[in-house]
Design a protein around this motif. Structure first.
Motif, PDB file in Angstrom:
ATOM      1  N   ALA A 139      43.864  -8.790  15.022  1.00 52.43           N
ATOM      2  CA  ALA A 139      43.676  -8.537  13.953  1.00 52.43           C
ATOM      3  C   ALA A 139      43.746  -7.164  13.326  1.00 52.43           C
ATOM      4  O   ALA A 139      43.771  -6.350  11.916  1.00 52.43           O
ATOM      5  CB  ALA A 139      42.105  -9.001  13.508  1.00 52.43           C
ATOM      6  N   LEU A 140      42.514  -6.590  13.840  1.00 56.12           N
ATOM      7  CA  LEU A 140      42.317  -4.450  13.283  1.00 56.12           C
ATOM      8  C   LEU A 140      43.470  -4.029  13.207  1.00 56.12           C
ATOM      9  O   LEU A 140      43.688  -3.001  12.462  1.00 56.12           O
ATOM     10  CB  LEU A 140      41.259  -4.462  13.868  1.00 56.12           C
ATOM     11  CG  LEU A 140      39.496  -4.902  13.746  1.00 56.12           C
ATOM     12  CD1 LEU A 140      38.865  -4.295  14.499  1.00 56.12           C
ATOM     13  CD2 LEU A 140      39.277  -4.863  12.082  1.00 56.12           C
ATOM     14  N   LEU A 161      36.157   2.329   0.119  1.00 52.79           N
ATOM     15  CA  LEU A 161      35.323   1.245   0.301  1.00 52.79           C
ATOM     16  C   LEU A 161      34.528   1.497   1.833  1.00 52.79           C
ATOM     17  O   LEU A 161      34.159   0.530   2.165  1.00 52.79           O
ATOM     18  CB  LEU A 161      36.440   0.073  -0.656  1.00 52.79           C
ATOM     19  CG  LEU A 161      35.880   0.559  -1.830  1.00 52.79           C
ATOM     20  CD1 LEU A 161      36.837  -0.817  -2.808  1.00 52.79           C
ATOM     21  CD2 LEU A 161      34.820   0.676  -2.918  1.00 52.79           C
ATOM     22  N   LEU A 162      36.024   1.137   2.516  1.00 53.36           N
ATOM     23  CA  LEU A 162      35.622   1.135   3.468  1.00 53.36           C
ATOM     24  C   LEU A 162      36.035   1.926   4.945  1.00 53.36           C
ATOM     25  O   LEU A 162      34.937   2.183   5.277  1.00 53.36           O
ATOM     26  CB  LEU A 162      36.867  -0.594   4.212  1.00 53.36           C
ATOM     27  CG  LEU A 162      36.826  -2.567   3.541  1.00 53.36           C
ATOM     28  CD1 LEU A 162      37.594  -2.354   3.596  1.00 53.36           C
ATOM     29  CD2 LEU A 162      35.706  -2.575   3.386  1.00 53.36           C
ATOM     30  N   ALA A 163      37.002   2.686   5.325  1.00 49.39           N
ATOM     31  CA  ALA A 163      37.193   2.942   5.757  1.00 49.39           C
ATOM     32  C   ALA A 163      38.839   3.737   6.266  1.00 49.39           C
ATOM     33  O   ALA A 163      39.126   3.148   5.949  1.00 49.39           O
ATOM     34  CB  ALA A 163      36.679   2.534   7.023  1.00 49.39           C
ATOM     35  N   PRO A 164      39.162   4.500   6.723  1.00 54.84           N
ATOM     36  CA  PRO A 164      40.456   4.991   6.768  1.00 54.84           C
ATOM     37  C   PRO A 164      41.337   4.267   7.676  1.00 54.84           C
ATOM     38  O   PRO A 164      40.120   3.970   9.314  1.00 54.84           O
ATOM     39  CB  PRO A 164      40.699   6.717   7.758  1.00 54.84           C
ATOM     40  CG  PRO A 164      39.045   6.948   7.002  1.00 54.84           C
ATOM     41  CD  PRO A 164      38.081   5.899   6.516  1.00 54.84           C
ATOM     42  N   PRO A 165      42.292   3.772   7.544  1.00 57.03           N
ATOM     43  CA  PRO A 165      43.092   3.070   8.763  1.00 57.03           C
ATOM     44  C   PRO A 165      42.723   4.064  10.450  1.00 57.03           C
ATOM     45  O   PRO A 165      42.108   2.353  11.106  1.00 57.03           O
ATOM     46  CB  PRO A 165      44.112   3.607   8.340  1.00 57.03           C
ATOM     47  CG  PRO A 165      44.116   4.168   7.063  1.00 57.03           C
ATOM     48  CD  PRO A 165      42.728   4.933   6.697  1.00 57.03           C
ATOM     49  N   GLN A 167      39.906   4.364  11.533  1.00 59.44           N
ATOM     50  CA  GLN A 167      38.741   4.151  11.895  1.00 59.44           C
ATOM     51  C   GLN A 167      38.125   2.935  11.808  1.00 59.44           C
ATOM     52  O   GLN A 167      36.717   2.544  12.120  1.00 59.44           O
ATOM     53  CB  GLN A 167      37.717   6.093  11.334  1.00 59.44           C
ATOM     54  CG  GLN A 167      38.121   6.573  10.887  1.00 59.44           C
ATOM     55  CD  GLN A 167      37.229   7.651  10.223  1.00 59.44           C
ATOM     56  OE1 GLN A 167      36.490   7.716   9.613  1.00 59.44           O
ATOM     57  NE2 GLN A 167      38.056   9.052  10.105  1.00 59.44           N
ATOM     58  N   LEU A 168      38.879   2.330  11.093  1.00 57.63           N
ATOM     59  CA  LEU A 168      38.731   0.786  11.174  1.00 57.63           C
ATOM     60  C   LEU A 168      37.493   0.211  11.979  1.00 57.63           C
ATOM     61  O   LEU A 168      36.808  -0.579  11.806  1.00 57.63           O
ATOM     62  CB  LEU A 168      39.606  -0.061  10.245  1.00 57.63           C
ATOM     63  CG  LEU A 168      39.410  -1.777   9.773  1.00 57.63           C
ATOM     64  CD1 LEU A 168      38.596  -1.242   8.831  1.00 57.63           C
ATOM     65  CD2 LEU A 168      40.072  -2.403   9.793  1.00 57.63           C
TER      66      LEU A 168
END
Length: 303
Positions: A139-140, A161-165, A167-168
């Protein structure tokens, strides 16, 4: 009458006693002695200018850009904010459901709280990152691929808002770990706050024909909130300080960036004093916000 901390009115500088002045001078003398002794022992040549490129610099076009430390600070704020939101949701839900519950009915909450509070957060982080992460890996990966396919503006908003792809996965592991770990403490704070409301308040609100939801919303929670605010603020500060654990899984938050800079420049004193100051600013800001929230409420004894 003697001064009782937390109960007696605050004293101004004009009302200080000789003993207060003596203690203040002794503290100041100790700080000066420590600084002089530290400078003599370490014989360190202070070079704060060498730290400047890691705070801010110019790009090729001459525009200002944030250095490694501000970027790490933003990541720390993101991790801390999302972790605390998860902690408030999970801990608040468990605390509300476990309030006034005993025996078998309280068993799920007891297991949740005791299992997480008695597990070192570093061990919990490894469990989430290496074991639980495998369940969400597909999923990630799909979410990361979707984020990379976004337009530049949307991708920048996603990263902010979340994180660079890329570093997700580490971001999710850090947020889940801290959110669930701190949620165990929040659950106990919420449960204790709700149970501290006198039984007469429940009976009086029920006698007014209120539903359980109306009782919580209009009578119980407003009274419990004033008791829960100070420990919740303290728990929020702890959450932001414990984001340093994310450096273990190479999430580029403030501590990780400081370690990387130290490995390149061999700076220690200037670097870690600056890092400590940034964490202090975060903690002091939350403490000030909590103090303002407390002052806005009427702190009268519950009857």
């Amino acid at each position: 009458m003697s001064y009782i901390p937390g109960i007696s009115p605050a004293r101004s500088w004009r009302h200080l006693k000789p003993l207060d002045i003596i203690l203040a001078l002794c503290g100041l003398a100790f700080v000066l002695w420590f600084l002089i002794r530290a400078a003599a022992v370490t014989q360190h040549h202070w070079d704060w200018a060498a730290l400047t490129p890691y705070l801010f610099s110019h790009d090729a076009a001459g525009h200002w850009q944030a250095g490694a430390l501000p970027r790490g600070l933003l990541t720390t704020l993101r991790v801390g904010a999302w972790s605390m939101l998860l902690a408030l949701f999970s801990g608040g839900l468990v605390g509300i459901l476990s309030a006034h519950q005993r025996g078998f009915a309280a068993l799920p909450a007891v297991i949740y709280v005791n299992a997480l509070r008695n597990t070192p957060p570093l061990v919990l982080l490894f469990l989430v990152f290496f074991f639980a992460g495998s369940f969400f890996n597909d999923a990630l990966l799909r979410v990361s691929a979707m984020a990379r396919a976004l337009p530049p503006a949307a991708q920048g908003l996603f990263s902010a808002l979340l994180a660079p792809p890329d570093q997700l996965d580490r971001m999710v592991a850090a947020v889940l770990t801290l959110g669930l770990y701190e949620g165990a403490y929040v659950a106990e704070i919420v449960r204790a706050g709700l149970e501290s409301v006198p039984k007469s308040q429940w009976e009086a609100s029920a006698g007014q024909g209120m539903s359980p939801w109306q009782q919580y919303r209009h009578v119980i929670l407003p009274q419990a909130a004033r008791l829960m605010t100070p420990p919740l603020v303290s728990q929020t500060i702890s959450t932001f300080k414990e984001t340093t654990l994310a450096s273990i899984i190479s999430l580029p938050e403030l501590t990780f960036q400081s370690l990387e800079i130290m490995a390149v420049t061999r700076m220690t004193f200037e670097l870690w004093l600056t890092t400590a100051a940034l964490y202090l600013i975060i903690s002091y800001a939350w403490a000030g916000l909590g103090h303002r929230l407390e002052r806005r409420r009427r702190w009268q004894p519950l009857e």
